[in-house]
Design a protein around this motif. Structure first.
Motif, short mmCIF file in Angstrom:
data_model
loop_
_atom_site.label_atom_id
_atom_site.label_comp_id
_atom_site.label_asym_id
_atom_site.label_seq_id
_atom_site.Cartn_x
_atom_site.Cartn_y
_atom_site.Cartn_z
N ARG A 162 0.83 -1.22 0.00
CA ARG A 162 0.00 0.00 0.00
C ARG A 162 0.86 1.27 0.00
O ARG A 162 0.49 2.28 -0.60
N ARG A 163 2.01 1.20 0.67
CA ARG A 163 2.86 2.40 0.71
C ARG A 163 3.96 2.36 -0.35
O ARG A 163 4.84 3.22 -0.38
N GLY A 164 3.91 1.35 -1.23
CA GLY A 164 4.83 1.29 -2.35
C GLY A 164 6.18 0.67 -2.06
O GLY A 164 7.10 0.78 -2.88
N ASP A 165 6.34 0.00 -0.92
CA ASP A 165 7.63 -0.60 -0.56
C ASP A 165 7.61 -2.07 -1.00
O ASP A 165 7.37 -2.98 -0.21
N ARG A 166 7.90 -2.30 -2.26
CA ARG A 166 7.84 -3.66 -2.83
C ARG A 166 8.90 -4.57 -2.23
O ARG A 166 8.66 -5.77 -2.01
N ALA A 167 10.10 -4.04 -1.96
CA ALA A 167 11.17 -4.87 -1.41
C ALA A 167 10.78 -5.43 -0.04
O ALA A 167 10.99 -6.61 0.25
N ALA A 168 10.20 -4.56 0.80
CA ALA A 168 9.77 -5.01 2.12
C ALA A 168 8.65 -6.04 2.00
O ALA A 168 8.63 -7.05 2.71
N ALA A 169 7.71 -5.79 1.08
CA ALA A 169 6.61 -6.73 0.88
C ALA A 169 7.11 -8.09 0.43
O ALA A 169 6.65 -9.13 0.92
N LEU A 170 8.08 -8.10 -0.47
CA LEU A 170 8.64 -9.34 -0.98
C LEU A 170 9.27 -10.15 0.15
O LEU A 170 9.03 -11.36 0.29
#
Length: 332
Positions: free
Chosen positions: A294-302
């Motif tokens: 939701r906040r655009g942090d794809r690396a953290a999501a991955l």
């Protein structure tokens, strides 16, 4: 050899009671049934199997009804079952063996609550228990003290979600790996939600009279999963944590309630606090991953999605979706 009394309370359980009693009757030395006002033929079914069939005027007090049965039992040990619960025939010898243990006065059994909600906290596939799952794909586990010595000091406490634990010294409580198969979703005539709303009303009444952290935790779970009152669920979970009832698990419940309500800021703060403290569950990692997206942090999501799977995930269907999202995020 120690003798075993099965004690039950029933009310309008004709849909499953015959099956329950016929299964348990050959495995116990005595069967005590307390009927609290059945009008569907349950009392007549119980009469065909029970050594002692007692009537008890219902007073919105589960402990009072249970203790009425305990007072009538004559066995050395007590086993407590509900009508929608089973113990496999092959497991009764292990129950008997545990009764010979001098070090313990009671045993927790892992209650397998069968259902198909793979997002339920702690859900696991039926696996080796599939033959006893009644067609459900999996279950959650709730340790519950249901086997204990017959003693006048060992009695149930609490009007709702009653437990006997508090009357047995902690050092005298053991764990026994005998599953208690619970078909909590099987009654189509009285869906779990209808029963849950009734229990929730009783819980709310108990909270108004003053309650401990455990009762707040139970009321929070009901508000979250039965009535959908997410704000109340959050407040109850926070109160449960404050009172010392499974603090981290309760705070995760408060985070989930905030998340479902749409208060993503509060949810993120609670989840991040737990994560920094080293607390990990698959659901926590998955929801934190969704918040990271939701906040655009794809690396953290991955990373969080991968951690979710490393912790066992949430069930095959949800895990498959997580794996597809990992591929998508890795290739983005």
């Amino acid at each position: 050899m120690a003798t075993l009394s099965l004690c039950m309370i029933v009310r309008d359980e004709a849909w499953i009671l015959e099956e329950c009693l016929a299964s348990a009757r050959p495995q116990v030395d005595e069967l005590v049934v307390v009927d609290t006002g059945s009008v569907d033929g349950s009392r007549e079914i119980a009469a065909a199997h029970a050594d002692r069939l007692l009537d008890f005027a219902w007073s919105d007090d589960f402990s009072a009804a249970r203790n009425h049965g305990l007072e009538a039992a004559g066995g050395d040990w007590i086993l407590v079952l509900d009508a929608d619960e089973r113990i496999a025939e092959a497991d009764y010898p292990r129950l008997r063996a545990a009764m010979a243990e001098e070090a313990f006065d009671g045993f927790y059994l892992p209650q397998h609550n069968y259902g198909d909600d793979q997002a339920a906290r702690g859900w696991r596939p039926a696996g080796e228990h599939a033959p006893l799952a009644r067609g459900y794909s999996g279950y959650t586990v709730n340790p519950i003290l249901r086997l204990f010595r017959r003693h006048e000091a060992i009695r149930y406490q609490g009007r709702i979600h009653e437990i006997v634990d508090g009357t047995i010294a902690e050092a005298r409580r053991g764990e026994l790996a005998v599953p208690l198969h619970h078909y909590c979703n099987a009654n189509t005539e009285r869906p779990r939600r209808v029963r849950g709303e009734r229990y929730q009303a009783l819980l709310e009444r108990e909270l108004a009279a003053g309650a401990d952290g455990r009762l707040y935790g139970l009321a929070a779970a009901g508000a979250l999963n039965v009535t959908g009152d997410y704000r109340r669920a959050r407040d109850y979970f926070l109160r449960a944590a404050e009172l010392g009832y499974e603090p981290q698990r309760s705070l995760e419940g408060a985070a989930e309630a905030s998340y479902r309500e749409g208060d993503v800021g509060a949810a993120n703060d609670l989840y991040q606090h737990l994560y920094r403290d080293g607390y990990r569950t698959p659901s926590l990692c998955l929801n934190l991953a969704n918040l990271a997206v939701r906040r655009g942090d794809r690396a953290a999501a991955l990373g969080l999605l991968r951690e979710c799977l490393s912790l066992g995930g949430l069930g095959p269907d949800i895990n498959a979706l997580i794996e597809r999202n990992i591929v998508h995020l890795a290739g983005a």
